[in-house]
Design an enzyme around this catalytic site. Structure first.
Site, short mmCIF file in Angstrom:
data_model
loop_
_atom_site.label_atom_id
_atom_site.label_comp_id
_atom_site.label_asym_id
_atom_site.label_seq_id
_atom_site.Cartn_x
_atom_site.Cartn_y
_atom_site.Cartn_z
N ILE A 175 2.90 -6.72 7.46
CA ILE A 175 3.07 -5.53 8.50
C ILE A 175 3.62 -6.40 9.67
O ILE A 175 3.07 -7.45 10.08
CB ILE A 175 2.06 -4.96 8.89
N GLY A 227 -1.14 -0.51 18.91
CA GLY A 227 -0.60 0.70 18.64
C GLY A 227 -0.39 1.14 17.27
O GLY A 227 -1.49 0.88 16.23
N ILE A 228 0.88 1.47 16.64
CA ILE A 228 0.96 1.95 15.09
C ILE A 228 0.47 0.81 14.31
O ILE A 228 0.03 0.70 13.12
CB ILE A 228 2.32 2.80 15.02
N GLY A 229 1.06 -0.40 14.70
CA GLY A 229 0.93 -1.74 13.70
C GLY A 229 -0.61 -1.97 13.77
O GLY A 229 -1.11 -2.37 12.53
N GLY A 236 4.68 -6.53 14.05
CA GLY A 236 4.29 -5.68 15.15
C GLY A 236 2.94 -5.20 15.20
O GLY A 236 2.69 -4.02 15.49
N TYR A 276 18.03 2.56 22.41
CA TYR A 276 17.00 2.83 21.39
C TYR A 276 17.57 3.80 20.32
O TYR A 276 17.30 3.72 19.09
CB TYR A 276 15.82 3.46 21.92
#
Length: 277
Positions: free
Chosen positions: A7, A13-15, A9, A146
């Site tokens: 994985i 957060g999400i990582g 990042g 983005y």
């Protein structure tokens, strides 16, 4: 035999939430990040390997992949999570800003994926999951770069899914939308916000847009752990489904994109940032 996921990042957060969820469910995890010191909480976890990886540095990508394979024997799943959002009027953005956004959100994903594909083919299978965004389906002002990078990721992922099916490699997209709490995404985006005080003609539009974004941020209802759960489901559900949406569509953007005619959809989105809106 435990499966292994790499994985990107994963320092927050999400990582970070995704690392924890996979590790708790008896997976080996290669948790990669630009600053491995941020992964200290995983010290002593024999099924988590914290490794330096900067998606803009090809050598670090190769080293991380080699380290993961040497530690756990193989890698079964890649989750491309690393990314950030460049904020600001397009006219205020430099060419360097544009390059940086695509280096991280698009070219970095491509480079990490390319590094693992030979390993997956040797193993006669694998899974690539890219963390996209609702901003890869609908576009919003002030985050044009983005949106452009996430639209690119959408097209790349879908095309790649068709190619890699011939190699028994599945490609998936998880698309958070509506904003995610408890991440540093907004903070990093604010830090990188492009400004040009000479562009006063945009002042009224910028004020309206920032007010609209403020109300959107206030209505966030999902957290990074919610996204991690959908990522885990996507990896383990045994299907070749391409897209998984996760989030609160209180703003109606996903519904408008999915259900309206193109003309009605564009008018709906314009109304959110018009003088009347």
């Amino acid at each position: 035999m435990r499966k292994t996921v790499l994985i990107t990042g994963t320092s927050s957060g999400i990582g970070l939430a995704t690392v924890k969820l996979f590790a708790e469910n008896d997976w080996n995890v290669v948790a990669t990040m630009r600053n491995p010191a941020a992964g200290g909480e995983f010290a002593g976890h024999n099924n988590v390997l914290v490794v330096h990886l900067d998606v803009k540095d090809l050598a670090s990508i190769e080293r991380a992949v080699v380290a993961g394979i040497e530690c756990f024997g193989r890698i079964d799943v890649l989750i491309n999570n690393a990314g950030y959002g460049q904020y600001g009027l397009f006219e205020a953005l430099s060419r360097e800003d544009i390059q940086e956004q695509f280096d991280v959100n698009v070219f970095g994903v491509m480079d990490v994926t390319r590094a693992l594909l030979p390993h997956f083919r040797r193993n006669k299978g694998g899974l690539v999951l890219n963390v996209g965004s609702g901003a890869g389906l609908f576009a919003l002002p002030m985050i044009s770069l983005y949106c452009a990078s996430k639209f690119a990721l959408e097209g790349f992922s879908e095309a790649l899914a068709y190619e890699l099916a011939s190699q028994n490699i599945v490609v998936k997209l998880v698309e958070p939308h509506g904003g995610v709490n408890n991440t540093n995404f907004s903070e990093r985006s604010a830090e990188s916000s492009a400004k040009d005080d000479s562009l006063t003609a945009y002042d009224g539009f910028v004020e309206r847009t920032q007010a609209a974004f403020g109300s959107m941020t206030a209505s966030r209802t999902i957290c990074s752990g919610d996204v991690a759960k959908v990522i885990f489901e996507a990896v383990t559900d045994g299907t070749d489904r391409l897209r998984y949406l996760v989030g609160d569509d209180a703003r109606g953007f996903i519904r408008a994109w999915d259900e309206m005619s193109n003309a009605d959809y564009v008018q709906f989105m314009r109304s959110k940032f018009s003088a009347e809106g």
